[in-house]
Scaffold this motif. Structure first.
Motif, PDB file in Angstrom:
ATOM      1  N   ALA A   1       0.839  -1.196   0.000  1.00  0.00           N
ATOM      2  CA  ALA A   1       0.000   0.000   0.000  1.00  0.00           C
ATOM      3  C   ALA A   1       0.878   1.253   0.000  1.00  0.00           C
ATOM      4  O   ALA A   1       0.553   2.255  -0.656  1.00  0.00           O
ATOM      5  N   LEU A   2       1.984   1.205   0.734  1.00  0.00           N
ATOM      6  CA  LEU A   2       2.887   2.366   0.774  1.00  0.00           C
ATOM      7  C   LEU A   2       3.494   2.640  -0.599  1.00  0.00           C
ATOM      8  O   LEU A   2       3.581   3.783  -1.042  1.00  0.00           O
ATOM      9  N   LEU A   3       3.926   1.573  -1.276  1.00  0.00           N
ATOM     10  CA  LEU A   3       4.530   1.754  -2.601  1.00  0.00           C
ATOM     11  C   LEU A   3       3.475   2.240  -3.598  1.00  0.00           C
ATOM     12  O   LEU A   3       3.739   3.104  -4.428  1.00  0.00           O
ATOM     13  N   GLN A   4       2.278   1.691  -3.486  1.00  0.00           N
ATOM     14  CA  GLN A   4       1.174   2.105  -4.339  1.00  0.00           C
ATOM     15  C   GLN A   4       0.910   3.599  -4.176  1.00  0.00           C
ATOM     16  O   GLN A   4       0.777   4.321  -5.164  1.00  0.00           O
ATOM     17  N   ALA A   5       0.870   4.048  -2.931  1.00  0.00           N
ATOM     18  CA  ALA A   5       0.567   5.452  -2.659  1.00  0.00           C
ATOM     19  C   ALA A   5       1.625   6.348  -3.293  1.00  0.00           C
ATOM     20  O   ALA A   5       1.335   7.426  -3.786  1.00  0.00           O
ATOM     21  N   ARG A   6       2.862   5.886  -3.278  1.00  0.00           N
ATOM     22  CA  ARG A   6       3.933   6.744  -3.742  1.00  0.00           C
ATOM     23  C   ARG A   6       4.130   6.682  -5.257  1.00  0.00           C
ATOM     24  O   ARG A   6       4.352   7.682  -5.900  1.00  0.00           O
ATOM     25  N   HIS A   7       4.094   5.459  -5.824  1.00  0.00           N
ATOM     26  CA  HIS A   7       4.447   5.319  -7.240  1.00  0.00           C
ATOM     27  C   HIS A   7       3.328   4.716  -8.101  1.00  0.00           C
ATOM     28  O   HIS A   7       3.500   4.560  -9.302  1.00  0.00           O
ATOM     29  N   GLY A   8       2.226   4.335  -7.463  1.00  0.00           N
ATOM     30  CA  GLY A   8       1.124   3.780  -8.237  1.00  0.00           C
ATOM     31  C   GLY A   8       1.407   2.416  -8.844  1.00  0.00           C
ATOM     32  O   GLY A   8       0.758   2.024  -9.801  1.00  0.00           O
ATOM     33  N   VAL A   9       2.391   1.699  -8.312  1.00  0.00           N
ATOM     34  CA  VAL A   9       2.641   0.332  -8.797  1.00  0.00           C
ATOM     35  C   VAL A   9       2.704  -0.625  -7.605  1.00  0.00           C
ATOM     36  O   VAL A   9       2.971  -0.213  -6.482  1.00  0.00           O
ATOM     37  N   ASN A  10       2.452  -1.888  -7.867  1.00  0.00           N
ATOM     38  CA  ASN A  10       2.598  -2.906  -6.837  1.00  0.00           C
ATOM     39  C   ASN A  10       4.052  -3.330  -6.727  1.00  0.00           C
ATOM     40  O   ASN A  10       4.825  -3.199  -7.674  1.00  0.00           O
ATOM     41  N   PHE A  11       4.400  -3.861  -5.590  1.00  0.00           N
ATOM     42  CA  PHE A  11       5.682  -4.548  -5.476  1.00  0.00           C
ATOM     43  C   PHE A  11       5.669  -5.748  -6.417  1.00  0.00           C
ATOM     44  O   PHE A  11       4.609  -6.268  -6.778  1.00  0.00           O
ATOM     45  N   ASN A  12       6.838  -6.194  -6.818  1.00  0.00           N
ATOM     46  CA  ASN A  12       6.953  -7.503  -7.451  1.00  0.00           C
ATOM     47  C   ASN A  12       8.167  -8.181  -6.839  1.00  0.00           C
ATOM     48  O   ASN A  12       8.823  -7.606  -5.951  1.00  0.00           O
ATOM     49  N   GLY A  13       8.469  -9.376  -7.289  1.00  0.00           N
ATOM     50  CA  GLY A  13       9.570 -10.122  -6.692  1.00  0.00           C
ATOM     51  C   GLY A  13      10.878  -9.350  -6.706  1.00  0.00           C
ATOM     52  O   GLY A  13      11.659  -9.406  -5.754  1.00  0.00           O
ATOM     53  N   ASN A  14      11.128  -8.624  -7.789  1.00  0.00           N
ATOM     54  CA  ASN A  14      12.377  -7.873  -7.887  1.00  0.00           C
ATOM     55  C   ASN A  14      12.421  -6.722  -6.899  1.00  0.00           C
ATOM     56  O   ASN A  14      13.362  -6.573  -6.128  1.00  0.00           O
ATOM     57  N   SER A  15      11.368  -5.896  -6.921  1.00  0.00           N
ATOM     58  CA  SER A  15      11.408  -4.710  -6.069  1.00  0.00           C
ATOM     59  C   SER A  15      11.282  -5.087  -4.589  1.00  0.00           C
ATOM     60  O   SER A  15      11.885  -4.435  -3.734  1.00  0.00           O
ATOM     61  N   ALA A  16      10.546  -6.160  -4.286  1.00  0.00           N
ATOM     62  CA  ALA A  16      10.440  -6.582  -2.878  1.00  0.00           C
ATOM     63  C   ALA A  16      11.807  -7.011  -2.345  1.00  0.00           C
ATOM     64  O   ALA A  16      12.152  -6.780  -1.193  1.00  0.00           O
ATOM     65  N   ARG A  17      12.609  -7.618  -3.233  1.00  0.00           N
ATOM     66  CA  ARG A  17      13.946  -8.031  -2.797  1.00  0.00           C
ATOM     67  C   ARG A  17      14.878  -6.841  -2.618  1.00  0.00           C
ATOM     68  O   ARG A  17      15.707  -6.816  -1.716  1.00  0.00           O
ATOM     69  N   ALA A  18      14.756  -5.828  -3.492  1.00  0.00           N
ATOM     70  CA  ALA A  18      15.585  -4.625  -3.356  1.00  0.00           C
ATOM     71  C   ALA A  18      15.264  -3.930  -2.039  1.00  0.00           C
ATOM     72  O   ALA A  18      16.153  -3.489  -1.300  1.00  0.00           O
ATOM     73  N   PHE A  19      13.976  -3.851  -1.733  1.00  0.00           N
ATOM     74  CA  PHE A  19      13.489  -3.281  -0.479  1.00  0.00           C
ATOM     75  C   PHE A  19      14.092  -4.028   0.708  1.00  0.00           C
ATOM     76  O   PHE A  19      14.630  -3.448   1.642  1.00  0.00           O
ATOM     77  N   THR A  20      14.026  -5.357   0.622  1.00  0.00           N
ATOM     78  CA  THR A  20      14.551  -6.196   1.698  1.00  0.00           C
ATOM     79  C   THR A  20      16.065  -6.038   1.849  1.00  0.00           C
ATOM     80  O   THR A  20      16.599  -6.070   2.956  1.00  0.00           O
ATOM     81  N   GLY A  21      16.747  -5.839   0.712  1.00  0.00           N
ATOM     82  CA  GLY A  21      18.199  -5.648   0.757  1.00  0.00           C
ATOM     83  C   GLY A  21      18.586  -4.448   1.598  1.00  0.00           C
ATOM     84  O   GLY A  21      19.501  -4.520   2.427  1.00  0.00           O
ATOM     85  N   VAL A  22      17.875  -3.337   1.420  1.00  0.00           N
ATOM     86  CA  VAL A  22      18.185  -2.128   2.184  1.00  0.00           C
ATOM     87  C   VAL A  22      17.956  -2.381   3.680  1.00  0.00           C
ATOM     88  O   VAL A  22      18.760  -1.984   4.527  1.00  0.00           O
ATOM     89  N   PHE A  23      16.874  -3.094   4.012  1.00  0.00           N
ATOM     90  CA  PHE A  23      16.611  -3.401   5.421  1.00  0.00           C
ATOM     91  C   PHE A  23      17.709  -4.294   6.014  1.00  0.00           C
ATOM     92  O   PHE A  23      18.123  -4.108   7.157  1.00  0.00           O
ATOM     93  N   ALA A  24      18.180  -5.249   5.211  1.00  0.00           N
ATOM     94  CA  ALA A  24      19.221  -6.144   5.710  1.00  0.00           C
ATOM     95  C   ALA A  24      20.515  -5.364   5.977  1.00  0.00           C
ATOM     96  O   ALA A  24      21.190  -5.576   6.993  1.00  0.00           O
ATOM     97  N   LEU A  25      20.857  -4.444   5.054  1.00  0.00           N
ATOM     98  CA  LEU A  25      22.051  -3.626   5.256  1.00  0.00           C
ATOM     99  C   LEU A  25      21.888  -2.717   6.470  1.00  0.00           C
ATOM    100  O   LEU A  25      22.796  -2.582   7.304  1.00  0.00           O
ATOM    101  N   ALA A  26      20.729  -2.087   6.567  1.00  0.00           N
ATOM    102  CA  ALA A  26      20.470  -1.174   7.680  1.00  0.00           C
ATOM    103  C   ALA A  26      20.575  -1.915   9.010  1.00  0.00           C
ATOM    104  O   ALA A  26      21.176  -1.420   9.977  1.00  0.00           O
ATOM    105  N   ASP A  27      20.028  -3.137   9.041  1.00  0.00           N
ATOM    106  CA  ASP A  27      20.076  -3.948  10.259  1.00  0.00           C
ATOM    107  C   ASP A  27      21.533  -4.198  10.660  1.00  0.00           C
ATOM    108  O   ASP A  27      21.896  -4.058  11.827  1.00  0.00           O
ATOM    109  N   ALA A  28      22.375  -4.535   9.672  1.00  0.00           N
ATOM    110  CA  ALA A  28      23.778  -4.831   9.978  1.00  0.00           C
ATOM    111  C   ALA A  28      24.519  -3.578  10.433  1.00  0.00           C
ATOM    112  O   ALA A  28      25.254  -3.599  11.431  1.00  0.00           O
TER     113      ALA A  28
END
Lengths: 288, 418
Positions: free
Chosen positions: B312-339
C-alpha cells in the motif's frame, strides 16, 4: 514438417529484412548526399514509434491511419536536425561530425527516457492485427503489412530519385556538391531534403513497427547496428543496394540462427559483411 | 594577512561542517540499470530501495518491521541512511566503474546492487578489492557466492534452489493433481551469466529427474528478433519450455510464440523479465498462463499482512505494486540497515562482521522466507521460492500448495481460445 519450418523461417527472415532495409535506406540516403554518418538514425525510428504510440494512446488512432502524419512529422524532425545542428558541421572534420550525431543519439535517448519513462509500451490492438495463414505457414499480419510498406516506401524513394527533377538534383548534389552548385542547385536545400527524407523513412518504419514491436527509448539501438551493416553491404549511398542487403541480412540472420546456433546469428551477418567489404569494398551495388 | 587568515578559517569551518554532516548520514551506494533495455526494472528497484530507506529514516512505525519508523539508525544515534544511486546500463564494465566511483568519491559504507548477475560479478569484485561490503538482493546466478569472497552477501536464494523448486513443483503436480508426467523439456535462455547459469542447472536437474532435454537454445540478448530461436524450439516439440529472459526478450519471445503459433504445454519462466510489471502491461491477455518461479507475490499478503501494508505504501507513492524484484531490493536495504545498526559504525570491517552475524527472523521481512542468515560464502540460507502463474493478468501463487491462492491451470490454453 521440416520443409514447412524451413519455408516459414525463410519467409520470416525476408519479412524482417525488409523492415531493416527501410531503416537503412534513410541512413544511406543521408550518407550518400552528405558523407555524414548519422548515428542518431535509430532515434528517428524511435521517435516514429513513439509518435504512432501516442496517437494511439491519446486519441485511439491506429498507427496505420496516422502513418502519413508520422512520416510528415519525422520529415520535419529531420529538416530541423539539419538546420539546427548538422548545417554547422557540414565542412567540419569527420571527428566533429561523428561526435555531433553521436551526441544527438545520446541526447534523444535521454530525452525519450525523461519524457516518456523507460517503460516498454505497445499498441495493443490495431486494424492490421491478425494472421495470414496458407499452406501450413503463418505470419502475423502486422509483419506482412510492415514488409509491404517497406517495399512501397523503398520504391517511392527510388522513383523519386530516378524520375523527378528534385530527385535528380539530390543525386547531383550527392555526386558533386560544387558542380551541382554551379548548375544552380542550392546545396543547403538538398541537404535539408536528404535529412527530411531520411528521417521520414525511419518514421514510416517506426509507424509500421509500432503495430507489433515493443516501444521503448532504446529501441533504436537494436536496429541501428544492422542498418549500418546494410549501408556498407549495399554500397554507401545506394538505396537499391540497402534494400537487397536488407533482404539478404534478414535471411542470413534468421535462417543462420535456425540452422546453426542462434548465439552466432550475428556472427554470420557480420561475416557476410566482412566478406563483401573485403572483396567489394564499394558494397554490392555501390559505384567503385 | 587578515584575508588569508579569514580564508583559512572559512576552509576550516567548511571542513568541520563536512565532518559533522558525515556523522549524520550513512551513505550506501546502490547500483541498478537505470537506463538501457532494463531501465524500467531498474527504476522499480530504485523506487523500492528508496522507500525502504525513507521508512527507516522516518518515524511512522505502522508498517511493523523493526527498523521502519526508527527515525534513523538507533545504533548510530539516529543517523539517517542516504542512498546514492548509480546507473550501470546493464553493462558489466560500467557497473565496475560506478562501484569504484561510489567508493572513491562518495566514500560509501556499503554497496547494494546490481540485479544483472553479470554486473553484480564485476561490481562486487571492486567492492572485494576495496574491502567494502556488497549486498546483493536480486541476482540469482549460483556462481556469485562460489567465489570465496569475504565482502559479498546475498539475501535472495539463487538459481539452484529455484531450479530444484521447479522440479519439485512438477513432481507435486503429478502426485497431487494427477497431471500426466511431461517428458520433453526445451531450455531457452539468454546467454549472459544469468541465463547460461540457469540453463546448466536445469539441464542437470532434468536429467537427474528423468526428463529428456530435446533442445537447448541460448540466444544473445539485445537482438531485434527471436524468430530463429523460436523456430528451433518449435521444431523440437517440447512439453515444457524453461525460459530465462530479461524484460525486452521476454516480451519479444512471447510475441514471436504467438505469431509463429508455438505453444508448449507449459512455459516455466525463470523470474526476471517475466515478473516485471511491464511484462503484464505490455502482453495483456497474451501474458496469461505463464508460470514463473518467484520469491514474492502480492496475494501472499492474505497470510502475511505486512506484505499488503508495504505494498500500500509503494502504491501510494508510485502507483505500482511490489513484485519479486522490487520486494527483494526493499529487503536488501533493510538487511544492510540492520547490519550497520548493529555494527554501530560505518567502518567496513564492523559492517562486515555484523553482516556475518545477521539473524533477521522471517516475521521481520516482507518476503515469504524463514529469515536472513548468511553462511560462510555469504549466501542467505533461509530464503525460499514460490511458483506463480499469471491468471487474469495477475501473478497468483500456485505452489507450494499450502501457500497457493489459485489452482494451477495446465496445460496452457491455445492462443486463440483466450
Amino acid at each position: 514438417m521440416t520443409v514447412e519450418l524451413l519455408l516459414q523461417t525463410l519467409l520470416s527472415g525476408i519479412l524482417f529484412g525488409l523492415v531493416y532495409a527501410l531503416v537503412a535506406i534513410g541512413l544511406t540516403l543521408i550518407f550518400g548526399v552528405m558523407d555524414i554518418v548519422n548515428f542518431a538514425h535509430g532515434e528517428f525510428l524511435m521517435f516514429g514509434m513513439y509518435a504512432a504510440f501516442w496517437a494511439f494512446a491519446l486519441w485511439g488512432l491506429d498507427p496505420i491511419v496516422t502513418l502519413p502524419l508520422t512520416t510528415l512529422l519525422l520529415f520535419a524532425v529531420g529538416v530541423a536536425v539539419y538546420r539546427l545542428v548538422i548545417r554547422r558541421i557540414t565542412d567540419a572534420p569527420m571527428l566533429s561530425q561523428i561526435f555531433a550525431t553521436f551526441g544527438l543519439m545520446i541526447f534523444f535517448r535521454g530525452l525519450a527516457q525523461y519524457l516518456w519513462k523507460p517503460d516498454f509500451r505497445s499498441v495493443d490492438h490495431t486494424i492490421v492485427a491478425g494472421k495470414v495463414a496458407f499452406a501450413g505457414l503463418q505470419f502475423g499480419l502486422p509483419q506482412v503489412v510492415a514488409a509491404g510498406g517497406a517495399v512501397l516506401t523503398t520504391a517511392a524513394v527510388w522513383a523519386f530519385l530516378r524520375f523527378t527533377r528534385l530527385g535528380a538534383a539530390l543525386e547531383a548534389t550527392a555526386a558533386d556538391k560544387e558542380a551541382a552548385a554551379l548548375m544552380g542547385i542550392d546545396a543547403q536545400k538538398m541537404f535539408a531534403l536528404a535529412w527530411g527524407i531520411g528521417a521520414a523513412c525511419a518514421g514510416v518504419a517506426g509507424a509500421l513497427l509500432a503495430t507489433y514491436y515493443p516501444i521503448f527509448p532504446e529501441v533504436g539501438s537494436t536496429f541501428i547496428l544492422v542498418a549500418f551493416v546494410l549501408v556498407a553491404l549495399g554500397g554507401f549511398g545506394s538505396v537499391v543496394g540497402a534494400f537487397w542487403a536488407g533482404i539478404l541480412v534478414g535471411i542470413v540472420e534468421v535462417m543462420g540462427g535456425f540452422l546453426w546456433d542462434p548465439a552466432y546469428k550475428m556472427v554470420l551477418v557480420l561475416s557476410l559483411y566482412l566478406i563483401v567489404v573485403w572483396f567489394r569494398p564499394q558494397g554490392l551495388m555501390g559505384k567503385a | 594577512m587578515t584575508r588569508s587568515v579569514r580564508a583559512l578559517a572559512a576552509i576550516a569551518a567548511l571542513a568541520l561542517s563536512l565532518g559533522a554532516s558525515a556523522q549524520e548520514e550513512i551513505r550506501i551506494g546502490v547500483i541498478y540499470p537505470l537506463t538501457g533495455a532494463a531501465a524500467s526494472t531498474g527504476i522499480e528497484l530504485k523506487n523500492a530501495a528508496q522507500l525502504a530507506a525513507d521508512l527507516i529514516n522516518g518515524t511512522d512505525k505502522s508498517l511493523g518491521l523493526s527498523l521502519a519508523g526508527a527515525g534513523g539508525l538507533p545504533g548510530l544515534k539516529g543517523a539517517k541512511i542516504k542512498l546514492i544511486f548509480a546507473d550501470h546500463q546493464g553493462n558489466p564494465q560500467v557497473g565496475a566503474t560506478e562501484a569504484e566511483r561510489l567508493i572513491a568519491e562518495h566514500k560509501v559504507a556499503a554497496l547494494q546492487g546490481a540485479y544483472f548477475s553479470t554486473v553484480t560479478t564485476t561490481a562486487s569484485q571492486v567492492a572485494e578489492r576495496n574491502g567494502v561490503p556488497f549486498l546483493n538482493a536480486d541476482s540469482s546466478s549460483p556462481a556469485l557466492t562460489q567465489r570465496g569472497f569475504k565482502w559479498f552477501f546475498r539475501t535472495t536464494p539463487h538459481d539452484e534452489l529455484f531450479v530444484q523448486n521447479a522440479f519439485e513443483f512438477l513432481r507435486d503436480l503429478q502426485k497431487k493433481k494427477g497431471i500426466a508426467q511431461p517428458r520433453r523439456i526445451a531450455i531457452f535462455a539468454e546467454n549472459t551469466e544469468f541465463g547460461t547459469g540457469a540453463a546448466k542447472l536445469q539441464e542437470r536437474y532434468a536429467k537427474e529427474n528423468g526428463y529428456e532435454i530435446v533442445e537447448k537454445v541460448l540466444y544473445p540478448p539485445k537482438g531485434t528478433q527471436l524468430t530463429s530461436e523460436v523456430q528451433k524450439l518449435k521444431a523440437s516439440r517440447p512439453d515444457i519450455v524453461m525460459q530465462s529472459s530479461y524484460l525486452g526478450d521476454a516480451i519479444l519471445s512471447m510475441k514471436t510464440y504467438k505469431d509463429l503459433g508455438f505453444l508448449p504445454t507449459a512455459l516455466l519462466a525463470n523470474d526476471a523479465g517475466f515478473n516485471d510489471s511491464e511484462f503484464l502491461k505490455t502482453m495483456g491477455k497474451d501474458g496469461n498462463f505463464v508460470i514463473s518461479r518467484e520469491v514474492w507475490a502480492l496475494d501472499l499478503g492474505v497470510k502475511k499482512p505486512v506484505i499488503a501494508k508495504a505494498n500500500a505504501l509503494l502504491q501510494a507513492r508510485h502507483g505500482v505494486n511490489f513484485n519479486g524484484n522490487s520486494a527483494r531490493a526493499f529487503t536488501g536495504v533493510f538487511a544492510l540497515a540492520d547490519a550497520i545498526n548493529r555494527a554501530g559504525s560505518t567502518k567496513p570491517e564492523a559492517i562486515q562482521k555484523a553482516l556475518q552475524a545477521t539473524n533477521i527472523p522471517g516475521a521481520d521481512l516482507i518476503m515469504p522466507w524463514g529469515g536472513i542468515q548468511f553462511d560462510a560464502t555469504g549466501q542467505n540460507t533461509k530464503g525460499a521460492g514460490i511458483i506463480v502463474q499469471v491468471q487474469d493478468g495477475k501473478y497468483a501463487t500456485v505452489w507450494p500448495f499450502d501457500l497457493a491462492s489459485r489452482d494451477v491451470i495446465w496445460p496452457m490454453p491455445s492462443w486463440d481460445k483466450r
